[in-house]
Design an enzyme around this catalytic site. Sequence first.
Site, PDB file in Angstrom:
ATOM      1  N   LYS A  35       0.834  -1.206   0.000  1.00 41.02           N
ATOM      2  CA  LYS A  35       0.000   0.000   0.000  1.00 41.02           C
ATOM      3  C   LYS A  35       0.871   1.259   0.000  1.00 41.02           C
ATOM      4  CE  LYS A  35      -2.292  -1.426   3.661  1.00 41.02           C
ATOM      5  NZ  LYS A  35      -1.793  -2.798   3.784  1.00 41.02           N
TER       6      LYS A  35
ATOM      7  N   ASP B 202       9.422  -6.631  -4.992  1.00 44.61           N
ATOM      8  CA  ASP B 202       8.459  -7.229  -4.061  1.00 44.61           C
ATOM      9  C   ASP B 202       8.127  -8.606  -4.601  1.00 44.61           C
ATOM     10  OD1 ASP B 202       6.154  -8.044  -2.636  1.00 44.61           O
ATOM     11  OD2 ASP B 202       5.532  -5.960  -2.332  1.00 44.61           O
TER      12      ASP B 202
ATOM     13  N   VAL C  31      10.773   4.491   5.930  1.00 45.48           N
ATOM     14  CA  VAL C  31       9.589   4.774   6.763  1.00 45.48           C
ATOM     15  C   VAL C  31       8.860   3.471   7.065  1.00 45.48           C
ATOM     16  CG1 VAL C  31       9.191   7.169   6.046  1.00 45.48           C
ATOM     17  CG2 VAL C  31       8.114   5.321   4.775  1.00 45.48           C
TER      18      VAL C  31
ATOM     19  N   ARG D 296      10.216  -0.092   8.876  1.00 45.73           N
ATOM     20  CA  ARG D 296      10.593  -0.493  10.225  1.00 45.73           C
ATOM     21  C   ARG D 296      12.108  -0.456  10.335  1.00 45.73           C
ATOM     22  NH1 ARG D 296       6.429   0.719  11.551  1.00 45.73           N
ATOM     23  NH2 ARG D 296       4.792  -0.418  12.665  1.00 45.73           N
TER      24      ARG D 296
ATOM     25  N   GLU E 190      13.141   2.067  19.560  1.00 48.09           N
ATOM     26  CA  GLU E 190      12.514   3.400  19.566  1.00 48.09           C
ATOM     27  C   GLU E 190      12.138   3.795  20.980  1.00 48.09           C
ATOM     28  OE1 GLU E 190       9.385   3.565  16.656  1.00 48.09           O
ATOM     29  OE2 GLU E 190      10.778   3.185  15.014  1.00 48.09           O
TER      30      GLU E 190
ATOM     31  N   HIS F 175       9.453   8.581  14.173  1.00 46.50           N
ATOM     32  CA  HIS F 175       8.332   7.707  13.757  1.00 46.50           C
ATOM     33  C   HIS F 175       7.056   8.529  13.523  1.00 46.50           C
ATOM     34  CE1 HIS F 175       6.886   3.269  14.023  1.00 46.50           C
ATOM     35  NE2 HIS F 175       6.136   3.948  13.163  1.00 46.50           N
TER      36      HIS F 175
ATOM     37  N   GLY G 292       5.592   8.854  10.441  1.00 45.31           N
ATOM     38  CA  GLY G 292       4.957   8.520   9.159  1.00 45.31           C
ATOM     39  C   GLY G 292       3.444   8.592   9.189  1.00 45.31           C
ATOM     40  N   ALA G 293       2.850   8.120  10.276  1.00 45.12           N
ATOM     41  CA  ALA G 293       1.380   8.070  10.325  1.00 45.12           C
ATOM     42  C   ALA G 293       0.801   9.292  11.008  1.00 45.12           C
ATOM     43  CB  ALA G 293       0.949   6.815  11.080  1.00 45.12           C
TER      44      ALA G 293
HETATM   45  N1  LIG Z   1       6.580   5.075   9.566  1.00 50.36           N
HETATM   46  C1  LIG Z   1       5.300   4.934   9.777  1.00 50.36           C
HETATM   47  O1  LIG Z   1       4.689   5.629  10.565  1.00 50.36           O
HETATM   48  C2  LIG Z   1       4.557   3.902   8.993  1.00 50.36           C
HETATM   49  C3  LIG Z   1       3.233   4.128   8.588  1.00 50.36           C
HETATM   50  C4  LIG Z   1       2.567   3.144   7.880  1.00 50.36           C
HETATM   51  C5  LIG Z   1       3.207   1.964   7.591  1.00 50.36           C
HETATM   52  N2  LIG Z   1       4.452   1.754   8.055  1.00 50.36           N
HETATM   53  C6  LIG Z   1       5.160   0.508   7.780  1.00 50.36           C
HETATM   54  O2  LIG Z   1       5.404   0.447   6.394  1.00 50.36           O
HETATM   55  C7  LIG Z   1       5.454  -0.912   5.991  1.00 50.36           C
HETATM   56  C8  LIG Z   1       4.554  -1.111   4.772  1.00 50.36           C
HETATM   57  O3  LIG Z   1       3.212  -0.839   5.117  1.00 50.36           O
HETATM   58  P1  LIG Z   1       2.065  -1.151   4.047  1.00 50.36           P
HETATM   59  O4  LIG Z   1       0.814  -0.648   4.642  1.00 50.36           O
HETATM   60  O5  LIG Z   1       2.473  -0.698   2.704  1.00 50.36           O
HETATM   61  O6  LIG Z   1       2.076  -2.733   4.116  1.00 50.36           O
HETATM   62  P2  LIG Z   1       1.633  -3.715   2.955  1.00 50.36           P
HETATM   63  O7  LIG Z   1       1.433  -5.021   3.599  1.00 50.36           O
HETATM   64  O8  LIG Z   1       0.534  -3.130   2.163  1.00 50.36           O
HETATM   65  O9  LIG Z   1       2.913  -3.800   2.007  1.00 50.36           O
HETATM   66  C9  LIG Z   1       4.073  -4.484   2.343  1.00 50.36           C
HETATM   67  C10 LIG Z   1       4.622  -5.080   1.062  1.00 50.36           C
HETATM   68  O10 LIG Z   1       5.882  -5.624   1.369  1.00 50.36           O
HETATM   69  C11 LIG Z   1       6.017  -6.782   0.583  1.00 50.36           C
HETATM   70  N3  LIG Z   1       7.065  -7.646   1.077  1.00 50.36           N
HETATM   71  C12 LIG Z   1       6.993  -8.610   2.028  1.00 50.36           C
HETATM   72  N4  LIG Z   1       8.185  -9.208   2.161  1.00 50.36           N
HETATM   73  C13 LIG Z   1       9.012  -8.611   1.287  1.00 50.36           C
HETATM   74  C14 LIG Z   1      10.375  -8.793   0.954  1.00 50.36           C
HETATM   75  N5  LIG Z   1      11.116  -9.723   1.550  1.00 50.36           N
HETATM   76  N6  LIG Z   1      10.899  -8.002   0.012  1.00 50.36           N
HETATM   77  C15 LIG Z   1      10.171  -7.070  -0.610  1.00 50.36           C
HETATM   78  N7  LIG Z   1       8.868  -6.859  -0.340  1.00 50.36           N
HETATM   79  C16 LIG Z   1       8.312  -7.615   0.598  1.00 50.36           C
HETATM   80  C17 LIG Z   1       4.650  -7.407   0.629  1.00 50.36           C
HETATM   81  O11 LIG Z   1       4.463  -8.302  -0.457  1.00 50.36           O
HETATM   82  C18 LIG Z   1       3.763  -6.203   0.519  1.00 50.36           C
HETATM   83  O12 LIG Z   1       3.408  -5.943  -0.817  1.00 50.36           O
HETATM   84  C19 LIG Z   1       5.040  -1.707   7.206  1.00 50.36           C
HETATM   85  O13 LIG Z   1       6.193  -2.155   7.865  1.00 50.36           O
HETATM   86  C20 LIG Z   1       4.346  -0.712   8.073  1.00 50.36           C
HETATM   87  O14 LIG Z   1       4.382  -1.070   9.413  1.00 50.36           O
HETATM   88  C21 LIG Z   1       5.153   2.700   8.732  1.00 50.36           C
HETATM   89  O1  LIG Z   2       2.727   0.643  11.248  1.00 50.52           O
HETATM   90  C1  LIG Z   2       2.202   1.732  11.307  1.00 50.52           C
HETATM   91  O2  LIG Z   2       0.986   1.924  11.146  1.00 50.52           O
HETATM   92  C2  LIG Z   2       3.065   2.911  11.528  1.00 50.52           C
HETATM   93  O3  LIG Z   2       4.340   2.552  11.882  1.00 50.52           O
HETATM   94  C3  LIG Z   2       2.494   3.916  12.450  1.00 50.52           C
HETATM   95  O4  LIG Z   2       2.778   3.633  13.773  1.00 50.52           O
HETATM   96  P1  LIG Z   2       2.151   4.587  14.872  1.00 50.52           P
HETATM   97  O5  LIG Z   2       0.712   4.248  14.960  1.00 50.52           O
HETATM   98  O6  LIG Z   2       2.863   4.257  16.147  1.00 50.52           O
HETATM   99  O7  LIG Z   2       2.377   5.976  14.422  1.00 50.52           O
END
Ligand SMILES: NC(=O)c1ccc[n+]([C@@H]2O[C@H](COP(=O)([O-])OP(=O)(O)OC[C@H]3O[C@@H](n4cnc5c(N)ncnc54)[C@H](O)[C@@H]3O)[C@@H](O)[C@H]2O)c1
Ligand SMILES: O=C(O)[C@H](O)COP(=O)(O)O
Length: 596
Positions: free
Chosen positions: A203, A223, A282, A284, A313, A332, A334-335
């Site tokens: 996503k 991916d 952004v 993990r 963290e 952190h 991002g969200a």
């Molecule tokens: N920094 C923040 O605040 C923040 C906010 C939202 C999401 N996130 C993190 O971002 C990441 C992605 O979130 P998302 O909502 O897009 O998740 P998602 O599940 O929609 O997408 C993750 C993608 O990674 C792929 N994937 C899995 N293993 C893989 C590998 N070995 N190599 C390459 N790709 C691989 C999956 O097939 C999937 O398409 C998550 O770790 C989520 O926790 C962080």
């Molecule tokens: O995985 C997530 O949704 C993001 O890392 C956001 O984390 P947070 O809710 O602690 O901001």
Amino acid sequence: MAASASSSLLSSRSPIKLTSLSSLTWRLPVSVSLPRHQRRRASPVFVVLSMDAKPTVLVAEKLGEAGLDLLKEFANVDCSYNLSPEELCTKISLCDALIVRSGTKVSREVFESSGGRLKVVGRAGVGIDNVDLGAATEHGCLVVNAPTANTVAAAEHGIALLTAMARNVAQADASIKAGKWQRNKYVGVSLVGKTLAVMGFGKVGTEVARRAKGLGMHVIAHDPYAPADRAHAIGVDLVSFDEAISTADFLSLHMPLTPATSKILNDENFAKMKKGVRIVNVARGGVIDEDALVRALDAGIVAQAALDVFTVEPPPKDSKLIQHENVTVTPHLGASTMEAQEGVAIEIAEAVVGALRGELAATAVNAPMVPAEVLTELKPYVTLAEKLGRLAVQLVAGGSGVKSVKVTYASARGPDDLDTRLLRAMVTKGLIEPISSVFVNLVNADFTAKQRGVRITEQRVLLDGSPESPLEFIQVQIANVESRFASAMSESGEVTVEGKVKDGVAHLTKVGGFEVDVSLEGNIILCRQVDQPGMIGTVGSILGEENVNVSFMSVGRTAPRKQAIMAIGVDEQPSKAALKRIGEIPAIEEFVFLDL
Ligand SMILES: NC(=O)c1ccc[n+]([C@@H]2O[C@H](COP(=O)([O-])OP(=O)(O)OC[C@H]3O[C@@H](n4cnc5c(N)ncnc54)[C@H](O)[C@@H]3O)[C@@H](O)[C@H]2O)c1
Ligand SMILES: O=C(O)[C@H](O)COP(=O)(O)O
């Protein structure tokens, strides 16, 4: 799995094609139950908390107001932020649900401390790496997340870090605030025409890719699980890991933290990158070996990094990575937009309230789920499945224990049109709960069966005819056991019970080789007798004298005046004296009382 019908099935129905369940496509169901004392007569899937049993939801991290308002309409809401692990463990025993973001570790100890009360953990966000999913499942606790509401926020933050890093915004800002004016030092690099490798095309990765294309970048993605056509649709090529890291000018990380992705950017892989590569994370922190990144920065392999997430963290203040002049960091964030937090709060509040109400949780992380309409249709069969499990196990007297159970589903529906996972879970619940203190629901049914060494095999009997109802009958057989009621043994030597749904009510229709018909409500007395006039009256009078209300009786017999099975539905549990009197009737050869 063997696909052979028992002889009784083959002879008594007009089917028949047999299908191995291994080829079925599963959709996954959800269940939340009440505490054990309130759960006895409740429907196993659709448990609705009564008004006087207002649940308590612990919100352990800040949640948007709109979500809190939703929760308060349904539950007592305890907002206690910054709890220590010990405080969380103490509080949790008083809570039915817990809502967290990424800052709270929901460890095994939390589930153990809940004493079975915690039914739902809601992760207000995407990543569930701070929740011990294995422990949640073992404790029958549903975990739901809010996977969509912060996607755009995370993608925007990725782009913000990408552009800020390329133009040294953070460093230049710090410099000017320190009284300097360093125009030559902070000459940046352009994005247009550069190759961005999006690592993880889910996503967030997809949204980053879209935006980066808008900035004129050449975007590739790696991916292993993403469909190539989805990438092509927005002009992105999916490439191998090595190609992505070795051709990129910029890498943006968007995969989850899993055993496979942990420290995936390490010394070995940094060595394969273009000198001067720039990295945004952004996702993990744990996907990067942070010490290796410092080495790669010092060696000039990585020119810059922009990081929103860290292995620990908050990271240690003196971390070389954080302090590195070519690294831009955010805590952190991002969200963390107003819009995303309101969206996440609503998304998680709806999921948690729905789960506590026993509704489907579309965002369940550790539970099977079926679409609502399928569940509605299966509801009476769910009851049937559990009751048959309860009956079958109560008929066991000894032998090698309940280890091998076969569940047969007879239906005119094609294999892809009948989801039996829900039913299997309920048979498991029925089998295990009467003989243990374990609470079984759809979350932990398979785990519990496996842990207790109960092997449940499933078999489909494909009937001819129109598939108006999803199932004609369900049969449960327990092999390698002896029975308290010899007549419950099939010819092939298994304790066997069979049932169907009639007018929406679960009925027992077969015990061993005997056809019966008694609704599966209240309790049942099964008697084997010599078929002769007056038996129904004799037993009925004893029960009447003992003030036990009979809901109905049915007699199945091998032939007139030969052996018969009488199934008697009773509202109350008869006294020992009443059961003794029934047993003393000369024509009664054996009898058993079964608690549904
Ligand atoms: N920094 C923040 O605040 C923040 C906010 C939202 C999401 N996130 C993190 O971002 C990441 C992605 O979130 P998302 O909502 O897009 O998740 P998602 O599940 O929609 O997408 C993750 C993608 O990674 C792929 N994937 C899995 N293993 C893989 C590998 N070995 N190599 C390459 N790709 C691989 C999956 O097939 C999937 O398409 C998550 O770790 C989520 O926790 C962080
Ligand atoms: O995985 C997530 O949704 C993001 O890392 C956001 O984390 P947070 O809710 O602690 O901001």
